[in-house]
Design a protein around this motif. Sequence first.
Motif, mmCIF file in Angstrom:
data_model
loop_
_atom_site.group_PDB
_atom_site.id
_atom_site.type_symbol
_atom_site.label_atom_id
_atom_site.label_comp_id
_atom_site.label_asym_id
_atom_site.label_seq_id
_atom_site.Cartn_x
_atom_site.Cartn_y
_atom_site.Cartn_z
ATOM 1 N N HIS A 184 105.441 33.549 44.956
ATOM 2 C CA HIS A 184 105.881 32.301 44.319
ATOM 3 C C HIS A 184 105.893 32.449 42.796
ATOM 4 O O HIS A 184 106.829 31.995 42.125
ATOM 5 N N LEU A 185 104.864 33.086 42.272
ATOM 6 C CA LEU A 185 104.808 33.309 40.826
ATOM 7 C C LEU A 185 105.938 34.235 40.383
ATOM 8 O O LEU A 185 106.594 33.988 39.360
ATOM 9 N N THR A 186 106.179 35.283 41.156
ATOM 10 C CA THR A 186 107.255 36.218 40.812
ATOM 11 C C THR A 186 108.593 35.496 40.730
ATOM 12 O O THR A 186 109.384 35.720 39.802
ATOM 13 N N MET A 187 108.845 34.611 41.680
ATOM 14 C CA MET A 187 110.107 33.866 41.672
ATOM 15 C C MET A 187 110.200 32.944 40.465
ATOM 16 O O MET A 187 111.278 32.784 39.874
ATOM 17 N N SER A 188 109.090 32.336 40.077
ATOM 18 C CA SER A 188 109.127 31.436 38.919
ATOM 19 C C SER A 188 109.352 32.221 37.623
ATOM 20 O O SER A 188 110.059 31.757 36.723
#
Length: 398
Positions: free
Chosen positions: A70-74
């Motif tokens: 999720h962090l990578t996508m953000s």
Amino acid sequence: MARTPVDVYRGLVNTQLDDSTAEQINSVVSRFTDFVFAGEKLSIHLNRFLHLMTRLIALLDSETNVNHDHLTMSVDLLDYLTSASKWWTVSRQEPGIVLRPPSREARGFIKSITDLHVGGTTLQRISGATDKLSRFLEEHDIESSEEVEQFCNSMLSSWALLSAFACKGQGRNVATEADFETAYDVVRILLFYVELVDFKALTVVRQLGSHPLLPEAASVNFAPGFEKKLNASVAASLEKEYGEHLIHMAKATSGASRSILTNSLRFLGQLQAVKQGIERLEEEHYDSIIVGSLELIESAGVSSDFLQNDSAAILIFKNLQPGDGVDERIQLLIRRLEGLIVDSTGNKDFLLQYARLVPRLIALILLLASKTKEYPTSPIEDSDLKRGLILLHKIING
């Protein structure tokens, strides 16, 4: 509206972000600590934006706790908003994220907004929107708490940042109320309209284009005997017989889709060869490679009946029609992949030497997209392309 505001706001407030993720976000934004924007350290604004988007993506992923993906996508979303152009033209009618190639260097662009002047009325609009949001949360019994305060601050920073990004991205140095209105609308679209597949696609296109297996696969050669068998296969015969159905898609893909089945099989063969340590696919490899290709497609949850059933293959040809605007999306995807491959190999001439790599990737993306459409007879849409992209990455990583 795909999602209702009160449900999204409540979900965002309740989504948990652990200390490890918070530390990773701090690490990402730490390089901007010495810069100030709109009365705060730039790193604080960026931190809040990433907190908000990481929570949102977790919420869309039906998770109450965020994870590294999720962090990578953000972070990829932030990179997109600061390196690509025209993202501010997104609309509620067409909320999909367009996979545009970058037109600027993200880090330098982020730093450049510190030179931007944000007018007093623009700041008032941002502050007013934050107050209105706070009242909305209170009216809907989303209790006042530390999480709510953090959420409101994250929204404030997101509006401020996107106002600046939109302004600077269009070559201006004074952020106006119109920029705030653009930012306000884009944030609403991100929160209430954009689907998880869009956020995933931003990350996957980067991971796919820079995947170390691609240059290795491109260098695998085909012996004349292997090519002869493939050219005499049922797949090749069907392409010749039903190729007229692919005229519109062939124009959009610069011909890559005209040989959608054999192009896909060639790349899947090259991929298997890399994993088996084979530098050249010989005639004797043909049968096992075709069987392996079927298994790879099935491993992504996609039926491989089109390689075993003529009528299933014919349906692909007849239904592989681009929807409105999809031809442009395909061209942008091609440019994005080409840029990533060249950057990752460090060889600007790589795609001159291996010119067939990207067309084969596009053919396989379209094949996977066409086989997983919700309505088999509907045209290929942007969301289908993104799903095909994600499935291809899954196959390569398998």
